[in-house]
Design a protein around this motif. Sequence first.
Motif, PDB file in Angstrom:
ATOM      1  N   ILE A   1       8.032   1.548  11.685  1.00  0.00           N
ATOM      2  CA  ILE A   1       7.456   2.009  10.420  1.00  0.00           C
ATOM      3  C   ILE A   1       8.618   2.321   9.485  1.00  0.00           C
ATOM      4  CG2 ILE A   1       6.115   3.812   9.274  1.00  0.00           C
ATOM      5  CD1 ILE A   1       4.554   4.224  11.850  1.00  0.00           C
ATOM      6  N   LEU A   2       8.680   1.643   8.351  1.00  0.00           N
ATOM      7  CA  LEU A   2       9.816   1.825   7.437  1.00  0.00           C
ATOM      8  C   LEU A   2       9.493   2.671   6.213  1.00  0.00           C
ATOM      9  CD1 LEU A   2      11.405  -1.749   7.474  1.00  0.00           C
ATOM     10  CD2 LEU A   2      12.061   0.258   8.802  1.00  0.00           C
ATOM     11  N   SER A   3       8.236   2.938   5.987  1.00  0.00           N
ATOM     12  CA  SER A   3       7.878   3.735   4.793  1.00  0.00           C
ATOM     13  C   SER A   3       6.452   4.236   4.903  1.00  0.00           C
ATOM     14  CB  SER A   3       8.026   2.899   3.520  1.00  0.00           C
ATOM     15  OG  SER A   3       7.037   1.882   3.480  1.00  0.00           O
ATOM     16  N   GLY A   4       6.109   5.153   4.022  1.00  0.00           N
ATOM     17  CA  GLY A   4       4.722   5.573   3.886  1.00  0.00           C
ATOM     18  C   GLY A   4       4.261   6.634   4.875  1.00  0.00           C
ATOM     19  N   VAL A   5       5.139   7.045   5.773  1.00  0.00           N
ATOM     20  CA  VAL A   5       4.794   8.091   6.732  1.00  0.00           C
ATOM     21  C   VAL A   5       5.877   9.157   6.656  1.00  0.00           C
ATOM     22  CG1 VAL A   5       4.431   8.649   9.166  1.00  0.00           C
ATOM     23  CG2 VAL A   5       3.585   6.482   8.240  1.00  0.00           C
ATOM     24  N   PHE A   6       5.475  10.401   6.564  1.00  0.00           N
ATOM     25  CA  PHE A   6       6.437  11.497   6.443  1.00  0.00           C
ATOM     26  C   PHE A   6       6.001  12.622   7.369  1.00  0.00           C
ATOM     27  CE2 PHE A   6       8.027  15.286   3.943  1.00  0.00           C
ATOM     28  CZ  PHE A   6       9.374  15.061   4.193  1.00  0.00           C
ATOM     29  N   GLU A   7       6.896  13.019   8.220  1.00  0.00           N
ATOM     30  CA  GLU A   7       6.602  14.082   9.187  1.00  0.00           C
ATOM     31  C   GLU A   7       5.306  13.811   9.941  1.00  0.00           C
ATOM     32  OE1 GLU A   7       6.900  17.663   6.811  1.00  0.00           O
ATOM     33  OE2 GLU A   7       9.096  17.597   6.873  1.00  0.00           O
ATOM     34  N   GLY A   8       5.118  12.520  10.316  1.00  0.00           N
ATOM     35  CA  GLY A   8       3.991  12.172  11.168  1.00  0.00           C
ATOM     36  C   GLY A   8       2.675  11.921  10.461  1.00  0.00           C
ATOM     37  N   LEU A   9       2.679  12.044   9.132  1.00  0.00           N
ATOM     38  CA  LEU A   9       1.446  11.842   8.378  1.00  0.00           C
ATOM     39  C   LEU A   9       1.637  10.758   7.319  1.00  0.00           C
ATOM     40  CD1 LEU A   9       0.430  15.573   7.681  1.00  0.00           C
ATOM     41  CD2 LEU A   9      -0.467  14.073   9.465  1.00  0.00           C
ATOM     42  N   THR A  10       0.573  10.014   7.067  1.00  0.00           N
ATOM     43  CA  THR A  10       0.637   9.052   5.965  1.00  0.00           C
ATOM     44  C   THR A  10       0.728   9.834   4.645  1.00  0.00           C
ATOM     45  OG1 THR A  10      -1.769   9.014   5.766  1.00  0.00           O
ATOM     46  CG2 THR A  10      -0.777   7.370   7.203  1.00  0.00           C
ATOM     47  N   THR A  11       1.421   9.240   3.692  1.00  0.00           N
ATOM     48  CA  THR A  11       1.620   9.930   2.410  1.00  0.00           C
ATOM     49  C   THR A  11       0.799   9.321   1.277  1.00  0.00           C
ATOM     50  OG1 THR A  11       3.460   8.479   1.869  1.00  0.00           O
ATOM     51  CG2 THR A  11       4.006  10.549   2.982  1.00  0.00           C
ATOM     52  N   GLY A  12       0.092   8.232   1.543  1.00  0.00           N
ATOM     53  CA  GLY A  12      -0.649   7.559   0.478  1.00  0.00           C
ATOM     54  C   GLY A  12       0.173   6.467  -0.188  1.00  0.00           C
ATOM     55  N   THR A  13       1.435   6.365   0.162  1.00  0.00           N
ATOM     56  CA  THR A  13       2.296   5.300  -0.385  1.00  0.00           C
ATOM     57  C   THR A  13       2.312   4.144   0.620  1.00  0.00           C
ATOM     58  OG1 THR A  13       4.287   6.255   0.587  1.00  0.00           O
ATOM     59  CG2 THR A  13       3.674   7.038  -1.605  1.00  0.00           C
ATOM     60  N   PRO A  14       2.790   2.973   0.198  1.00  0.00           N
ATOM     61  CA  PRO A  14       2.668   1.808   1.082  1.00  0.00           C
ATOM     62  C   PRO A  14       3.423   1.966   2.396  1.00  0.00           C
ATOM     63  CG  PRO A  14       3.978   1.280  -0.873  1.00  0.00           C
ATOM     64  CD  PRO A  14       3.381   2.618  -1.107  1.00  0.00           C
ATOM     65  N   ILE A  15       2.770   1.500   3.449  1.00  0.00           N
ATOM     66  CA  ILE A  15       3.353   1.560   4.785  1.00  0.00           C
ATOM     67  C   ILE A  15       3.937   0.188   5.100  1.00  0.00           C
ATOM     68  CG2 ILE A  15       2.851   1.887   7.232  1.00  0.00           C
ATOM     69  CD1 ILE A  15       0.536   3.736   6.339  1.00  0.00           C
ATOM     70  N   SER A  16       5.242   0.167   5.315  1.00  0.00           N
ATOM     71  CA  SER A  16       5.909  -1.091   5.644  1.00  0.00           C
ATOM     72  C   SER A  16       6.151  -1.138   7.142  1.00  0.00           C
ATOM     73  CB  SER A  16       7.234  -1.174   4.886  1.00  0.00           C
ATOM     74  OG  SER A  16       7.969  -2.288   5.316  1.00  0.00           O
ATOM     75  N   LEU A  17       5.682  -2.206   7.766  1.00  0.00           N
ATOM     76  CA  LEU A  17       5.882  -2.389   9.206  1.00  0.00           C
ATOM     77  C   LEU A  17       6.735  -3.618   9.430  1.00  0.00           C
ATOM     78  CD1 LEU A  17       2.188  -1.830  10.408  1.00  0.00           C
ATOM     79  CD2 LEU A  17       4.029  -0.129  10.232  1.00  0.00           C
ATOM     80  N   LEU A  18       7.611  -3.546  10.415  1.00  0.00           N
ATOM     81  CA  LEU A  18       8.509  -4.656  10.665  1.00  0.00           C
ATOM     82  C   LEU A  18       8.708  -4.843  12.167  1.00  0.00           C
ATOM     83  CD1 LEU A  18      11.630  -5.625   8.722  1.00  0.00           C
ATOM     84  CD2 LEU A  18      11.899  -5.227  11.169  1.00  0.00           C
ATOM     85  N   ILE A  19       8.745  -6.106  12.570  1.00  0.00           N
ATOM     86  CA  ILE A  19       9.061  -6.455  13.960  1.00  0.00           C
ATOM     87  C   ILE A  19      10.225  -7.434  13.927  1.00  0.00           C
ATOM     88  CG2 ILE A  19       8.271  -7.717  15.993  1.00  0.00           C
ATOM     89  CD1 ILE A  19       5.418  -6.724  15.381  1.00  0.00           C
ATOM     90  N   HIS A  20      11.320  -7.043  14.551  1.00  0.00           N
ATOM     91  CA  HIS A  20      12.440  -7.967  14.648  1.00  0.00           C
ATOM     92  C   HIS A  20      12.104  -9.061  15.661  1.00  0.00           C
ATOM     93  CE1 HIS A  20      15.413  -6.032  12.114  1.00  0.00           C
ATOM     94  NE2 HIS A  20      14.944  -4.871  12.548  1.00  0.00           N
ATOM     95  N   ILE A  21      12.483 -10.260  15.355  1.00  0.00           N
ATOM     96  CA  ILE A  21      12.216 -11.357  16.286  1.00  0.00           C
ATOM     97  C   ILE A  21      13.466 -11.563  17.123  1.00  0.00           C
ATOM     98  CG2 ILE A  21      11.760 -13.818  16.466  1.00  0.00           C
ATOM     99  CD1 ILE A  21       9.872 -13.559  14.133  1.00  0.00           C
ATOM    100  N   GLU A  22      13.286 -11.362  18.410  1.00  0.00           N
ATOM    101  CA  GLU A  22      14.471 -11.411  19.275  1.00  0.00           C
ATOM    102  C   GLU A  22      14.616 -12.736  19.990  1.00  0.00           C
ATOM    103  OE1 GLU A  22      14.278  -8.001  21.829  1.00  0.00           O
ATOM    104  OE2 GLU A  22      13.951  -6.627  20.149  1.00  0.00           O
ATOM    105  N   ASP A  23      13.498 -13.414  20.119  1.00  0.00           N
ATOM    106  CA  ASP A  23      13.480 -14.605  20.970  1.00  0.00           C
ATOM    107  C   ASP A  23      13.788 -15.863  20.181  1.00  0.00           C
ATOM    108  OD1 ASP A  23      13.071 -15.970  23.350  1.00  0.00           O
ATOM    109  OD2 ASP A  23      10.964 -16.333  22.903  1.00  0.00           O
ATOM    110  N   GLN A  24      14.834 -15.814  19.366  1.00  0.00           N
ATOM    111  CA  GLN A  24      15.159 -16.983  18.558  1.00  0.00           C
ATOM    112  C   GLN A  24      16.201 -17.864  19.221  1.00  0.00           C
ATOM    113  OE1 GLN A  24      16.088 -16.195  14.333  1.00  0.00           O
ATOM    114  NE2 GLN A  24      15.842 -14.070  14.882  1.00  0.00           N
ATOM    115  N   ARG A  25      15.850 -18.505  20.322  1.00  0.00           N
ATOM    116  CA  ARG A  25      16.859 -19.369  20.918  1.00  0.00           C
ATOM    117  C   ARG A  25      17.220 -20.476  19.938  1.00  0.00           C
ATOM    118  NH1 ARG A  25      13.957 -21.518  26.275  1.00  0.00           N
ATOM    119  NH2 ARG A  25      12.123 -20.187  26.026  1.00  0.00           N
ATOM    120  N   SER A  26      18.483 -20.622  19.752  1.00  0.00           N
ATOM    121  CA  SER A  26      18.935 -21.736  18.945  1.00  0.00           C
ATOM    122  C   SER A  26      18.600 -22.978  19.740  1.00  0.00           C
ATOM    123  CB  SER A  26      20.442 -21.622  18.742  1.00  0.00           C
ATOM    124  OG  SER A  26      20.943 -22.860  18.349  1.00  0.00           O
TER     125      SER A  26
END
Lengths: 356, 356, 356, 356
Positions: free
Chosen positions: A67-92
């Motif tokens: 969670i990169l935004s929109g949550v403060f001290e465990g609660l939603t703040t009403g601002t946008p919540i940004s979620l991100l998943i890093h992709i690890e399985d990128q075999r060249s």
Amino acid sequence: MAGNSFGTLFRVATWGESHGPAIGCVVDGVPPRLPLAEADIQTWLDRRRPGQSRFTTQRREPDRVEILSGVFEGLTTGTPISLLIHIEDQRSKDYGELKDRFRPGHADYTYWAKYGIRDYRGGGRSSARETAMRVAAGAIARKILGAGVSIRGALVQMGVHTIDRGRWDWAAVDDNPFFCPDRQAAQMWEGYLDEVRKAGSSIGAVIEVVASGVPAGLGAPVYSKLDADIAGALMGINAAKGVEIGAGFAAAALRGEDNADEMRMKDGKVAFLSNNAGGILGGISSGQDIVARFSVKPTSSILTHRRTVDIRGNEVEVSSKGRHDPCVGIRAVPVGEAMIACVLADHLLRHRAQCG
Amino acid sequence: MAGNSFGTLFRVATWGESHGPAIGCVVDGVPPRLPLAEADIQTWLDRRRPGQSRFTTQRREPDRVEILSGVFEGLTTGTPISLLIHIEDQRSKDYGELKDRFRPGHADYTYWAKYGIRDYRGGGRSSARETAMRVAAGAIARKILGAGVSIRGALVQMGVHTIDRGRWDWAAVDDNPFFCPDRQAAQMWEGYLDEVRKAGSSIGAVIEVVASGVPAGLGAPVYSKLDADIAGALMGINAAKGVEIGAGFAAAALRGEDNADEMRMKDGKVAFLSNNAGGILGGISSGQDIVARFSVKPTSSILTHRRTVDIRGNEVEVSSKGRHDPCVGIRAVPVGEAMIACVLADHLLRHRAQCG
Amino acid sequence: MAGNSFGTLFRVATWGESHGPAIGCVVDGVPPRLPLAEADIQTWLDRRRPGQSRFTTQRREPDRVEILSGVFEGLTTGTPISLLIHIEDQRSKDYGELKDRFRPGHADYTYWAKYGIRDYRGGGRSSARETAMRVAAGAIARKILGAGVSIRGALVQMGVHTIDRGRWDWAAVDDNPFFCPDRQAAQMWEGYLDEVRKAGSSIGAVIEVVASGVPAGLGAPVYSKLDADIAGALMGINAAKGVEIGAGFAAAALRGEDNADEMRMKDGKVAFLSNNAGGILGGISSGQDIVARFSVKPTSSILTHRRTVDIRGNEVEVSSKGRHDPCVGIRAVPVGEAMIACVLADHLLRHRAQCG
Amino acid sequence: MAGNSFGTLFRVATWGESHGPAIGCVVDGVPPRLPLAEADIQTWLDRRRPGQSRFTTQRREPDRVEILSGVFEGLTTGTPISLLIHIEDQRSKDYGELKDRFRPGHADYTYWAKYGIRDYRGGGRSSARETAMRVAAGAIARKILGAGVSIRGALVQMGVHTIDRGRWDWAAVDDNPFFCPDRQAAQMWEGYLDEVRKAGSSIGAVIEVVASGVPAGLGAPVYSKLDADIAGALMGINAAKGVEIGAGFAAAALRGEDNADEMRMKDGKVAFLSNNAGGILGGISSGQDIVARFSVKPTSSILTHRRTVDIRGNEVEVSSKGRHDPCVGIRAVPVGEAMIACVLADHLLRHRAQCG
């Protein structure tokens, strides 16, 4: 609107390609002061994660959500919540022929026809990997709906085999690798899907999602009917080819007196004597269980050689190699649940806005 | 967005109740300089108009459309086109028990639950009368799509009877009161529907719509996929309970090698060897025929007494009187065509915007 | 729609709080096959970055942008472009009284009133830090507009001092720390702003943005007029209090014969003899330079003690400490340019959609 | 979205040309069970109607509004409300040179440039006649806001003459033909405007709108800030060239300690000691009066000959004949009120949706 977001008030925008550095989403319009932690989302992602049995792709997707935004001290703040998943399985790797050959049944050709360019690595934007973010958004939607609403999905048909509805047991769903509510069918499906998998082939499926505890009144006729929005949401899932609500296509063969669900009073509330409507009348929830089904085609990534063309217009053949998913319908179960959760959360907010 | 408009760039807002003074719509985003006259729209409305055979409601709806704006000297100006139909058939009548009893299978109860008020005259806003404006908007959408795109619908199942696809003849569709492409089936359906009608009952149906000549590239993944938007548009039609694209629910039972449509070159163009995809891959049109089907439930306005409740919570019975539609699926054919025309026109403009 | 995205076809959704782990945006609807690299975006971000002179906050914001999706082999793919900036300058610190006191002139109180919760660290979502993503999105918008369109901003008033328009020199803008087009004024402003800064005070400003090379025809009357969308976009910039187009408020004092810009032909093209309209007539671009101005209030983060209340309703005092921005209007220059770039790109796509 | 509608939840779509058979609008998203009659709307339309004094155009616009849908037994039903005004004053006339000459300062040229076609009769879609529907929609918006919110407008500058704010008296506004709150100024303006009118000229104006009783918390940062939406709504009014909130452009010259409105407690509530913010902080209403101003240019329909070009590229002259409006700013007062009412109603519903 551009095509990568959905919802009116509970609004989700997703981004990311199968083999890019990350995938993510921005969830906007979330009411403030809801408790929300990464673990609340991870739980649902884990249900969808591939590689948990021999029946789904062996591709490793740890899918750790941040969670990169929109949550403060465990609660939603009403601002946008940004979620991100890093992709690890990128075999060249060498994408070889997939770089310029269109796999039949895939989005390869149409992305090329539309955009004149495509990220051919793992299907790019058209990959089912994107559906992880739908599940993540669905977890937030469930928070909005609250504990009184439960949204559960199950696989009710795999290939030619349907379940016996008389044996339906929600408790069974998490006890087999298929989200199958019929233990006996699940057992039989193991052998069936093994055969399909070993043959390098694949098979379609039908998923049913049931939402219980939904209050009467959700839905915005006549163009944002609850069933219309559910239909759009489910048909937008990768590989979906059909959607039905309640009696669905079977309703065509019914007579009026058999189809319309009669009403009585029970404990001071309206009670329906049947549920052919699937919980929706005139595009508005009736308070009954909402019942939706969608069909998913067999994945086109199979080991058999298939005739196709390449980007230069040559007639060629193509086949998939390595990891493949014999029945993508399995992983579509949590995705279907999530999409319905998102539609319901959006309509809950819309209803509150107009009708207070 | 409020619920009474749809489309992103080709945008339609409709208004009006069954027994109000008029119904209408505002169509915004239409390209300028397209020839458009009332007759261009009336043609399509006339196909939908009830009372043309004994198999549809005998209610008289002359449905004369007026263009009130957006057209100057026979050409669209790029400003909103307002269409209006005066409702002439408003017999002052006693609505009797319908005033406070919820007809099973109708939107009566859910409108009440949502809004706390409802216009009970003829179904108010939930009446199929509203679909006239969809057909009107569809006529404008066809102008945008141009002569190269044809969108045709047909009834492929009535009650328990399906057509024989081997006898499919588009020319037959306008020769029988059912929009049935199989002359033999149409003949049989006459007796069948007469029996249903005389019994005061009703029956469901399945409609198929085929769009030919649609260029490859339309659709906005991943949440405004062409099939997702079509599914939402068709499921939003009154009484619709299911939608499928191409192989649809049958795709669940197929194996990967049977489902994926192979490609070859023909006259310098990509040609598919089958069309299980229904013309859409990854949410984008492939250039093949777009094939969509939707099921329609039997109308709940039947002459049989049915158990229900009233607005005060009493258990009562209710039945319809007078004019009734034994198979509302018939009139859903032009409505289905129109909705698909609107979706395609919208995506044509969206595609032109992004991809030039 | 939720409030954190804007645009219809060129659509930007931003997320992130001042002191969160990152801020970012998702830009959807970008045409495919445009060359795009991180450096193309970084260039514009660097212009906005604070800490480049003693006249902007000394907070270090390296603002290195990463492209996480939507670009493949150096070209846009038509799928959403996700941009992210990691926030490095998150000193763990004691927010002390700011935690529960509302700073006058800040969004502290209204966020609290609206959401019942607020991320008090550095202003949270209401921080000007968010504007970095506007600048990033603007860089992509410029790519869509192409080299023929130039969008340049300048500070034309700082506090009580306005520039002399007779000395306007675009080349001067990048030669002083104020984006001032009048070298003489810029020199004087140094001393002026030093005085303000040393006094722990702050001062407002007026920014002018000029877009040249914009084709005639952009704008969607009557509610997405080009000037209306520009006004909304500029007024939405942090601290903005006024917007005007062309003659703006001065037009009120003009007589009709002085205000309307006469037309002649020049080189086979329409040429206007003046530009009181600021390049927009009836909400549609005329082909002249688009000229917009907006005023920015003095930042409320000043070192003087000010009377306020706290979240418990006590009457208290509050003052800012440490780093402060004596004239936030300076950094608003690149932000204003970016917002206009975004509005123009959106309308370019909308115009192409409707008018071909 | 196409350009002829606005609002997210309280959504208004307008249609109609100056000299077409009718103009109208569709208002969607209205909460159910609000009392609404045609007279409630007509009241506001009558304030805007021209021809009520010698200072507005003598064109007769009876502007009798009809409600065609969405109201049942005197209450709103939650379905779209269609409003229509028949245009009676369509004298068949020869448009002469206006047919192919572009009036300077008008939308003639830009509509032509955009659409390649224009309805030249009375300005077509760009006519101020369209603003009647804004006023009608505003009347419904006021119903949603309820009696606790008052929205009042006044003319605070006409040409070079501004009012004396010390003499501001809301009661005066309806006692003079200018909506002027300063009786003394109003008297002087009579002679001034008579001179302008007799000279065949025109003059601009500044309108101020004040909304009182608006609860704290309305507005959806960061792109649907309340002030941003107000700015867009006011700038979209015909002839508007500037918008400001609170101190507006004057804020540029203020120092931080003078601009930020301090807070104290009064009767248990937050009270501000000044209102430079104009009732909006961080894009969210603070509970103070919302104060917005917009400037309107002098109408370009004047009797003086002006240089222009025609649709064939010839250099010609043009002048208006007959009825003309010496100060269109007067009629902009009720339009400005209505637009702000619409924006506030929309944000009230949006706030209720997200924050309950």
